[in-house]
Motif scaffolding. Structure first.
Motif, mmCIF file in Angstrom:
data_model
loop_
_atom_site.group_PDB
_atom_site.id
_atom_site.type_symbol
_atom_site.label_atom_id
_atom_site.label_comp_id
_atom_site.label_asym_id
_atom_site.label_seq_id
_atom_site.Cartn_x
_atom_site.Cartn_y
_atom_site.Cartn_z
ATOM 1 N N ASP A 107 -7.825 -0.093 3.117
ATOM 2 C CA ASP A 107 -8.464 1.158 2.689
ATOM 3 C C ASP A 107 -7.504 2.337 2.647
ATOM 4 O O ASP A 107 -7.896 3.439 2.242
ATOM 5 N N PHE A 108 -6.269 2.118 3.052
ATOM 6 C CA PHE A 108 -5.309 3.226 3.161
ATOM 7 C C PHE A 108 -4.952 3.755 1.775
ATOM 8 O O PHE A 108 -4.590 2.998 0.869
ATOM 9 N N SER A 109 -5.063 5.073 1.590
ATOM 10 C CA SER A 109 -4.804 5.677 0.280
ATOM 11 C C SER A 109 -4.502 7.154 0.458
ATOM 12 O O SER A 109 -4.493 7.682 1.578
ATOM 13 N N GLY A 110 -4.319 7.834 -0.663
ATOM 14 C CA GLY A 110 -4.084 9.269 -0.631
ATOM 15 C C GLY A 110 -5.296 10.076 -0.236
ATOM 16 O O GLY A 110 -5.199 11.290 -0.042
ATOM 17 N N GLN A 111 -6.441 9.414 -0.103
ATOM 18 C CA GLN A 111 -7.654 10.104 0.338
ATOM 19 C C GLN A 111 -7.786 10.134 1.854
ATOM 20 O O GLN A 111 -8.648 10.845 2.380
ATOM 21 N N ASP A 112 -6.963 9.344 2.547
ATOM 22 C CA ASP A 112 -6.940 9.385 4.006
ATOM 23 C C ASP A 112 -6.628 10.813 4.459
ATOM 24 O O ASP A 112 -5.742 11.473 3.910
ATOM 25 N N ARG A 113 -7.328 11.281 5.477
ATOM 26 C CA ARG A 113 -7.179 12.676 5.884
ATOM 27 C C ARG A 113 -5.767 12.987 6.349
ATOM 28 O O ARG A 113 -5.207 14.039 6.009
ATOM 29 N N GLN B 299 4.865 5.863 8.205
ATOM 30 C CA GLN B 299 4.704 6.418 9.547
ATOM 31 C C GLN B 299 3.271 6.900 9.787
ATOM 32 O O GLN B 299 2.730 6.752 10.887
ATOM 33 N N ILE B 300 2.660 7.471 8.747
ATOM 34 C CA ILE B 300 1.264 7.893 8.875
ATOM 35 C C ILE B 300 0.359 6.676 9.023
ATOM 36 O O ILE B 300 -0.605 6.690 9.800
ATOM 37 N N LEU B 301 0.656 5.612 8.297
ATOM 38 C CA LEU B 301 -0.114 4.378 8.439
ATOM 39 C C LEU B 301 -0.008 3.846 9.866
ATOM 40 O O LEU B 301 -1.011 3.385 10.445
ATOM 41 N N VAL B 302 1.171 3.917 10.445
ATOM 42 C CA VAL B 302 1.351 3.485 11.831
ATOM 43 C C VAL B 302 0.446 4.297 12.755
ATOM 44 O O VAL B 302 -0.211 3.741 13.651
ATOM 45 N N ALA B 303 0.395 5.617 12.541
ATOM 46 C CA ALA B 303 -0.473 6.467 13.362
ATOM 47 C C ALA B 303 -1.934 6.064 13.219
ATOM 48 O O ALA B 303 -2.692 6.055 14.204
ATOM 49 N N ARG B 304 -2.331 5.717 12.007
ATOM 50 C CA ARG B 304 -3.705 5.259 11.772
ATOM 51 C C ARG B 304 -3.970 3.933 12.498
ATOM 52 O O ARG B 304 -5.021 3.748 13.125
ATOM 53 N N LEU B 305 -3.026 3.007 12.403
ATOM 54 C CA LEU B 305 -3.209 1.693 13.011
ATOM 55 C C LEU B 305 -3.307 1.773 14.530
ATOM 56 O O LEU B 305 -3.983 0.950 15.167
ATOM 57 N N GLN C 194 0.815 -1.213 0.000
ATOM 58 C CA GLN C 194 0.000 0.000 0.000
ATOM 59 C C GLN C 194 0.851 1.267 0.000
ATOM 60 O O GLN C 194 0.504 2.257 -0.632
ATOM 61 N N THR C 195 1.967 1.245 0.715
ATOM 62 C CA THR C 195 2.792 2.447 0.862
ATOM 63 C C THR C 195 3.944 2.504 -0.118
ATOM 64 O O THR C 195 4.540 3.568 -0.313
ATOM 65 N N ASP C 196 4.300 1.354 -0.715
ATOM 66 C CA ASP C 196 5.433 1.249 -1.630
ATOM 67 C C ASP C 196 6.721 1.759 -0.978
ATOM 68 O O ASP C 196 7.605 2.290 -1.652
#
Length: 379
Positions: free
Chosen positions: A234-240, A216-222, A207-209
């Motif tokens: 669902d993680f993408s560039g549309q995540d706030r 790091q942002i994904l980690v914050a989301r998780l 997802q992050t390539d």
């Protein structure tokens, strides 16, 4: 002239993984080293790690946009060199004469027996051509004593082809800096308190390539949400969180015409000049694709001739969301022209037909059915 002391130091983040292979590359570098990638790829952190482990004489200078006055810039160069060699002290405030740059170069050549390394961070903020010319002058007249390292989001406008031919240029780019799958796993294991399965880490990497800031942002989301699989899927560039970061670091500071250009071509999976020109209208500002990859945008060549490109998937979805927010009718028109262009390709292979159908599906159900009827036999 009062110089800002904090520009001469840097601090390494507490949660990082060691980039062993890249540090080894830096250990072998000489002449000019350019570490160039968009925001969030770990450029500065890599150099900080290398400095901690190296035995070389290294000095650090961080720039900001206010450093575009040549004499001030050169004063900072002299001052940062003084941090490791006392003989540069007389040059710090004696910058009024026309020979100031020559005296800096001569001091390096006459008094430096071992090599010294000057690391300059945020070089992309420099737009003064006189400063670029000064850096070329220093390189020309101070090697091999001076090893210059530039950290930049964009490609520094320096004449580097001859250095490359002489083996005096080391280039580290986004493709080198992004995490591998193993490094992504190491980051989750060593730098977070999350417990993910091997499959979840693999999906996070896909997802992050490997874009470090996005990881790091994904980690914050998780950490905020319980359903790990759903968050990663669902993680993408549309995540706030992602959108806020990209808007600030990779979009807002570009001219409005370039922003518009980027959002419109983001509908394309594979991007080349021919298709771009076809889908854009005559009133749209056009930017040669070869220049886009040099200005700090996560936009990468897909071939050695640099004729076909793609956006990082996260950035592409961010741009596509910006396009939809502006006006959906523009997006529909762009997709329709894209489907037309791919349908006119001389070679209708599976990849081209796939693009025809993807773009047609965005336009209307009727157009999709028409193309399926025309090309379904080839699928």
């Amino acid at each position: 002239m009062i110089l800002i002391e904090s520009k001469f130091s840097s601090s390494i983040p507490s949660h990082t993984i060691q980039r062993i292979d890249l540090i080894q590359t830096l250990n072998q570098a000489k002449g000019l080293t350019v570490v160039q990638a968009p925001a969030g790829y770990g450029k500065t952190t890599l150099l900080q790690q290398w400095m901690q482990q190296s035995d070389a004489k290294i000095t650090w200078l961080s720039l900001d946009v206010d450093d575009n006055e040549k004499t001030q810039f050169l004063s900072y160069i002299a001052a940062t060199l003084f941090k490791i060699e006392p003989m540069f002290e007389p040059l710090i405030d004696t910058h009024t004469d026309s020979d100031y740059l020559t005296r800096i170069a001569n001091t390096i050549k006459r008094h430096i027996t071992d090599s010294i390394c000057l690391v300059i961070d945020n070089y992309d903020v420099i737009f003064n051509d006189e400063i670029h010319e000064s850096m070329i002058f220093l390189l020309k007249h101070t090697m091999p004593q001076l090893h210059l390292m530039l950290i930049s989001r964009s490609q520094p406008p320096l004449s580097i082809a001859s250095l490359r031919a002489q083996g005096l240029l080391t280039e580290i780019t986004a493709s080198d800096l992004c995490f591998s799958q193993d490094e992504t796993n190491a980051y989750f294991t060593d730098c977070t308190d999350l417990t993910l399965t091997a499959e979840q880490v693999k999906n996070a990497y896909i997802q992050t390539d490997g874009w470090i800031a996005i990881v790091q942002i994904l980690v914050a989301r998780l950490k905020k949400l319980a359903d790990v699989n759903a968050v990663i899927q669902d993680f993408s560039g549309q995540d706030r969180f992602v959108s806020d970061y990209l808007m600030s670091e990779c979009f807002n500071h570009y001219p409005l015409e370039l922003q518009s250009f980027l959002t419109k071509i983001s509908i394309l999976k594979w991007i080349d000049d021919d298709v771009c020109r076809y889908i854009l209208s005559e009133s749209d500002e056009y930017y040669p694709l070869s220049t886009i990859e040099q200005v700090g945008i996560p936009f990468f060549a897909l071939d050695t001739h640099h004729t076909q490109y793609c956006f990082h998937p996260i950035y592409a979805s961010f741009l596509q969301n910006q396009l939809r927010q502006e006006t959906d009718s523009d997006a529909i028109a762009l997709h329709q022209r894209a489907s037309e262009r791919y349908s006119r390709q001389e070679e209708l292979n599976f990849a081209n037909i796939e693009q025809i159908l993807l773009h047609a599906n965005y336009v209307s159900h009727d157009l999709l059915l028409a193309y399926l009827e025309a090309y379904g036999q080839y699928l």
